[in-house]
Design a protein around this motif. Structure first.
Motif, PDB file in Angstrom:
ATOM      1  N   ILE A  45       0.860  -1.183   0.000  1.00 10.18           N
ATOM      2  CA  ILE A  45       0.000   0.000   0.000  1.00 10.18           C
ATOM      3  C   ILE A  45       0.898   1.235   0.000  1.00 10.18           C
ATOM      4  CG2 ILE A  45      -1.732   1.316   1.289  1.00 10.18           C
ATOM      5  CD1 ILE A  45      -2.554  -1.405   2.569  1.00 10.18           C
ATOM      6  N   VAL A  46       0.757   2.066  -1.038  1.00 12.34           N
ATOM      7  CA  VAL A  46       1.567   3.280  -1.148  1.00 12.34           C
ATOM      8  C   VAL A  46       0.639   4.485  -1.142  1.00 12.34           C
ATOM      9  CG1 VAL A  46       3.365   4.494  -2.412  1.00 12.34           C
ATOM     10  CG2 VAL A  46       3.251   1.995  -2.518  1.00 12.34           C
ATOM     11  N   VAL A  47       0.848   5.374  -0.191  1.00 11.58           N
ATOM     12  CA  VAL A  47       0.008   6.552  -0.007  1.00 11.58           C
ATOM     13  C   VAL A  47       0.765   7.792  -0.445  1.00 11.58           C
ATOM     14  CG1 VAL A  47      -1.119   8.017   1.716  1.00 11.58           C
ATOM     15  CG2 VAL A  47      -1.298   5.522   1.885  1.00 11.58           C
ATOM     16  N   PHE A  48       0.147   8.591  -1.305  1.00 15.99           N
ATOM     17  CA  PHE A  48       0.739   9.847  -1.747  1.00 15.99           C
ATOM     18  C   PHE A  48      -0.109  11.016  -1.255  1.00 15.99           C
ATOM     19  CE2 PHE A  48       2.650   6.911  -4.710  1.00 15.99           C
ATOM     20  CZ  PHE A  48       3.926   7.430  -4.933  1.00 15.99           C
ATOM     21  N   GLU A  49       0.482  11.841  -0.422  1.00 13.08           N
ATOM     22  CA  GLU A  49      -0.109  13.103  -0.014  1.00 13.08           C
ATOM     23  C   GLU A  49       0.890  14.202  -0.353  1.00 13.08           C
ATOM     24  OE1 GLU A  49      -3.073  13.656   1.067  1.00 13.08           O
ATOM     25  OE2 GLU A  49      -3.819  11.717   1.784  1.00 13.08           O
ATOM     26  N   GLY A  50       0.428  15.432  -0.367  1.00 10.44           N
ATOM     27  CA  GLY A  50       1.339  16.533  -0.674  1.00 10.44           C
ATOM     28  C   GLY A  50       0.579  17.773  -1.090  1.00 10.44           C
ATOM     29  N   TRP A  51       1.303  18.851  -1.246  1.00 14.50           N
ATOM     30  CA  TRP A  51       0.701  20.107  -1.691  1.00 14.50           C
ATOM     31  C   TRP A  51       0.110  19.951  -3.094  1.00 14.50           C
ATOM     32  CZ3 TRP A  51       0.135  23.414   2.087  1.00 14.50           C
ATOM     33  CH2 TRP A  51       1.082  23.477   3.117  1.00 14.50           C
ATOM     34  N   ASP A  52      -0.874  20.769  -3.416  1.00 15.34           N
ATOM     35  CA  ASP A  52      -1.347  20.828  -4.790  1.00 15.34           C
ATOM     36  C   ASP A  52      -0.176  21.195  -5.698  1.00 15.34           C
ATOM     37  OD1 ASP A  52      -4.019  20.337  -4.051  1.00 15.34           O
ATOM     38  OD2 ASP A  52      -4.344  22.467  -3.586  1.00 15.34           O
ATOM     39  N   ALA A  53      -0.048  20.476  -6.817  1.00 13.98           N
ATOM     40  CA  ALA A  53       1.020  20.688  -7.809  1.00 13.98           C
ATOM     41  C   ALA A  53       2.393  20.247  -7.303  1.00 13.98           C
ATOM     42  CB  ALA A  53       1.081  22.143  -8.259  1.00 13.98           C
ATOM     43  N   ALA A  54       2.426  19.401  -6.257  1.00 13.42           N
ATOM     44  CA  ALA A  54       3.717  18.955  -5.718  1.00 13.42           C
ATOM     45  C   ALA A  54       4.358  17.856  -6.557  1.00 13.42           C
ATOM     46  CB  ALA A  54       3.550  18.481  -4.283  1.00 13.42           C
ATOM     47  N   GLY A  55       3.608  17.259  -7.482  1.00 15.64           N
ATOM     48  CA  GLY A  55       4.189  16.231  -8.344  1.00 15.64           C
ATOM     49  C   GLY A  55       3.760  14.815  -8.014  1.00 15.64           C
ATOM     50  N   LYS A  56       2.634  14.657  -7.331  1.00 17.76           N
ATOM     51  CA  LYS A  56       2.163  13.314  -6.982  1.00 17.76           C
ATOM     52  C   LYS A  56       1.896  12.483  -8.239  1.00 17.76           C
ATOM     53  CE  LYS A  56      -1.191  15.054  -4.517  1.00 17.76           C
ATOM     54  NZ  LYS A  56      -0.751  16.466  -4.515  1.00 17.76           N
ATOM     55  N   GLY A  57       1.208  13.076  -9.202  1.00 17.99           N
ATOM     56  CA  GLY A  57       0.880  12.343 -10.426  1.00 17.99           C
ATOM     57  C   GLY A  57       2.109  11.912 -11.191  1.00 17.99           C
ATOM     58  N   GLY A  58       3.091  12.793 -11.296  1.00 17.56           N
ATOM     59  CA  GLY A  58       4.326  12.460 -12.003  1.00 17.56           C
ATOM     60  C   GLY A  58       5.097  11.354 -11.311  1.00 17.56           C
ATOM     61  N   ALA A  59       5.124  11.374  -9.978  1.00 15.37           N
ATOM     62  CA  ALA A  59       5.819  10.332  -9.231  1.00 15.37           C
ATOM     63  C   ALA A  59       5.113   8.991  -9.397  1.00 15.37           C
ATOM     64  CB  ALA A  59       5.893  10.716  -7.756  1.00 15.37           C
ATOM     65  N   ILE A  60       3.782   9.011  -9.341  1.00 13.21           N
ATOM     66  CA  ILE A  60       3.021   7.771  -9.516  1.00 13.21           C
ATOM     67  C   ILE A  60       3.233   7.210 -10.922  1.00 13.21           C
ATOM     68  CG2 ILE A  60       0.678   6.825  -9.697  1.00 13.21           C
ATOM     69  CD1 ILE A  60      -0.103   8.804  -7.442  1.00 13.21           C
ATOM     70  N   ARG A  61       3.268   8.078 -11.906  1.00 12.00           N
ATOM     71  CA  ARG A  61       3.470   7.622 -13.288  1.00 12.00           C
ATOM     72  C   ARG A  61       4.824   6.932 -13.445  1.00 12.00           C
ATOM     73  NH1 ARG A  61       1.747  11.800 -15.309  1.00 12.00           N
ATOM     74  NH2 ARG A  61       3.616  12.964 -15.887  1.00 12.00           N
ATOM     75  N   ARG A  62       5.883   7.493 -12.865  1.00  6.58           N
ATOM     76  CA  ARG A  62       7.218   6.855 -12.975  1.00  6.58           C
ATOM     77  C   ARG A  62       7.286   5.576 -12.160  1.00  6.58           C
ATOM     78  NH1 ARG A  62       6.250  11.844 -15.060  1.00  6.58           N
ATOM     79  NH2 ARG A  62       7.817  12.287 -16.669  1.00  6.58           N
ATOM     80  N   PHE A  63       6.541   5.528 -11.084  1.00  6.42           N
ATOM     81  CA  PHE A  63       6.493   4.322 -10.255  1.00  6.42           C
ATOM     82  C   PHE A  63       5.858   3.171 -11.027  1.00  6.42           C
ATOM     83  CE2 PHE A  63       3.934   2.478  -6.435  1.00  6.42           C
ATOM     84  CZ  PHE A  63       4.743   1.351  -6.393  1.00  6.42           C
ATOM     85  N   THR A  64       4.812   3.453 -11.780  1.00  3.64           N
ATOM     86  CA  THR A  64       4.022   2.382 -12.387  1.00  3.64           C
ATOM     87  C   THR A  64       4.359   2.076 -13.847  1.00  3.64           C
ATOM     88  OG1 THR A  64       2.297   3.977 -13.024  1.00  3.64           O
ATOM     89  CG2 THR A  64       2.063   2.899 -10.874  1.00  3.64           C
ATOM     90  N   GLU A  65       5.092   2.939 -14.534  1.00  4.86           N
ATOM     91  CA  GLU A  65       5.181   2.795 -15.984  1.00  4.86           C
ATOM     92  C   GLU A  65       5.961   1.580 -16.457  1.00  4.86           C
ATOM     93  OE1 GLU A  65       6.902   6.226 -17.776  1.00  4.86           O
ATOM     94  OE2 GLU A  65       8.782   6.112 -16.673  1.00  4.86           O
ATOM     95  N   LYS A  66       6.796   0.973 -15.606  1.00  4.48           N
ATOM     96  CA  LYS A  66       7.575  -0.189 -16.043  1.00  4.48           C
ATOM     97  C   LYS A  66       7.206  -1.469 -15.316  1.00  4.48           C
ATOM     98  CE  LYS A  66      10.112   2.295 -18.847  1.00  4.48           C
ATOM     99  NZ  LYS A  66       9.937   2.177 -20.323  1.00  4.48           N
ATOM    100  N   ILE A  67       6.294  -1.403 -14.350  1.00  3.11           N
ATOM    101  CA  ILE A  67       5.909  -2.629 -13.658  1.00  3.11           C
ATOM    102  C   ILE A  67       4.711  -3.258 -14.353  1.00  3.11           C
ATOM    103  CG2 ILE A  67       6.878  -1.894 -11.455  1.00  3.11           C
ATOM    104  CD1 ILE A  67       4.092  -1.172 -10.503  1.00  3.11           C
ATOM    105  N   ASP A  68       4.396  -4.485 -13.955  1.00  2.00           N
ATOM    106  CA  ASP A  68       3.309  -5.250 -14.580  1.00  2.00           C
ATOM    107  C   ASP A  68       1.972  -4.562 -14.277  1.00  2.00           C
ATOM    108  OD1 ASP A  68       1.405  -7.093 -15.381  1.00  2.00           O
ATOM    109  OD2 ASP A  68       2.461  -8.820 -14.532  1.00  2.00           O
ATOM    110  N   PRO A  69       1.264  -4.096 -15.299  1.00  2.00           N
ATOM    111  CA  PRO A  69       0.000  -3.385 -15.062  1.00  2.00           C
ATOM    112  C   PRO A  69      -1.084  -4.260 -14.452  1.00  2.00           C
ATOM    113  CG  PRO A  69       0.301  -3.814 -17.410  1.00  2.00           C
ATOM    114  CD  PRO A  69       1.600  -4.165 -16.743  1.00  2.00           C
ATOM    115  N   ARG A  70      -0.931  -5.564 -14.517  1.00  2.00           N
ATOM    116  CA  ARG A  70      -1.930  -6.453 -13.915  1.00  2.00           C
ATOM    117  C   ARG A  70      -1.817  -6.493 -12.400  1.00  2.00           C
ATOM    118  NH1 ARG A  70      -0.189 -11.750 -17.086  1.00  2.00           N
ATOM    119  NH2 ARG A  70       1.797 -10.888 -16.327  1.00  2.00           N
ATOM    120  N   GLY A  71      -0.717  -5.936 -11.886  1.00  2.00           N
ATOM    121  CA  GLY A  71      -0.439  -6.091 -10.460  1.00  2.00           C
ATOM    122  C   GLY A  71      -0.650  -4.864  -9.606  1.00  2.00           C
ATOM    123  N   PHE A  72      -1.244  -3.814 -10.165  1.00  2.00           N
ATOM    124  CA  PHE A  72      -1.461  -2.627  -9.340  1.00  2.00           C
ATOM    125  C   PHE A  72      -2.737  -1.913  -9.753  1.00  2.00           C
ATOM    126  CE2 PHE A  72       0.796  -0.783 -12.985  1.00  2.00           C
ATOM    127  CZ  PHE A  72       0.074   0.385 -13.207  1.00  2.00           C
TER     128      PHE A  72
END
Length: 241
Positions: A45-72
């Motif tokens: 379980i990975v929780v992302f909190e932060g200021w608006d525009a802090a880069g949560k979406g960009g971090a999540i995208r780099r976290f998930t873009e190379k792992i198996d999409p069936r697993g998250f």
């Protein structure tokens, strides 16, 4: 756990080449670790909190873009709907928790009770103060059930946030990311910072620790997120042996 005012938000890579090399390194490690977690049936379980525009979406995208999409699964959390509002605030998160061997990613989370609901007075003082205990017990139940919990606060300076807001306002491809609510939240920066400091102090636990990531430079923040998740997963696998 220190206060936000003590965090250095200006760490950065000197070159794009260095960033790309580090990003590739940790993305590859995550792919291998994902497979091991799946085989051992460990939910992450990975929780992302932060200021608006802090880069949560960009971090999540780099976290998930190379792992198996069936697993998250990624869960973008917003205000509760009419049905969800009829129940205890944690109710709507239970059916979003990952199965054994799966990864659940929360783009904002149950911490809304002690952040936006506190500051915007959507919860009473009694409710949000009680929530620290409720959240700690909730996460302890998940950890005792075998889950690995990793929590991030993405931190940027107030000036950096303003510059990102202005960039979004002027970029037709990013204009949708900026809302009136973002501007209103910015006006309450000090109130939110106080709420975040108290949240970090009261809910940073060995079984569900917070990681504050300085994010004025997005490249560095993204790599730090991946590196932190890798280290946490490796540590968990070490205890499984």
């Amino acid at each position: 756990m220190g206060k936000l005012s003590e965090v250095d938000v200006n760490h950065k890579f000197e070159t794009k080449k260095e960033y790309k090399e580090e990003l590739k390194k940790y993305q590859l490690e995550l792919l291998h670790l994902q497979r091991q977690f799946h085989e051992k049936g460990i939910p992450l379980i990975v929780v992302f909190e932060g200021w608006d525009a802090a880069g949560k979406g960009g971090a999540i995208r780099r976290f998930t873009e190379k792992i198996d999409p069936r697993g998250f699964q990624v869960h973008a959390v917003s205000a509760p709907n009419v049905i969800e509002a009829r129940y205890h605030y944690l109710w709507r998160f239970w059916n979003k928790l990952p199965a054994k061997g799966q990864i659940g990613i929360f783009d904002r989370s149950w911490y809304g009770r002690v952040l936006v609901e506190r500051v915007e007075k959507l919860a009473t003082e009694e409710e949000w103060k009680r929530a620290y205990r409720e959240i700690n017990e909730f996460e302890k139940v998940l950890a005792d059930g075998g889950a690995l919990i990793v929590k991030f606060w993405l931190h940027i300076s107030k000036q950096e946030q303003l510059e990102r807001f202005e960039e979004r306002k002027n970029n037709p491809f990013k204009h949708w990311k900026l809302t009136e609510e973002d501007w209103r939240n910015r006006e309450k920066w000090d109130e939110y910072e106080q709420a975040v400091d108290e949240m970090l102090e009261k809910t940073d636990k060995p079984h569900a620790s917070w990681h504050i990531v300085g994010g004025n430079y997005k490249w560095h923040a993204r790599v730090m997120v991946l590196k932190t998740i890798v280290k946490a997963m490796e540590a968990r696998l070490h205890t499984e042996k």
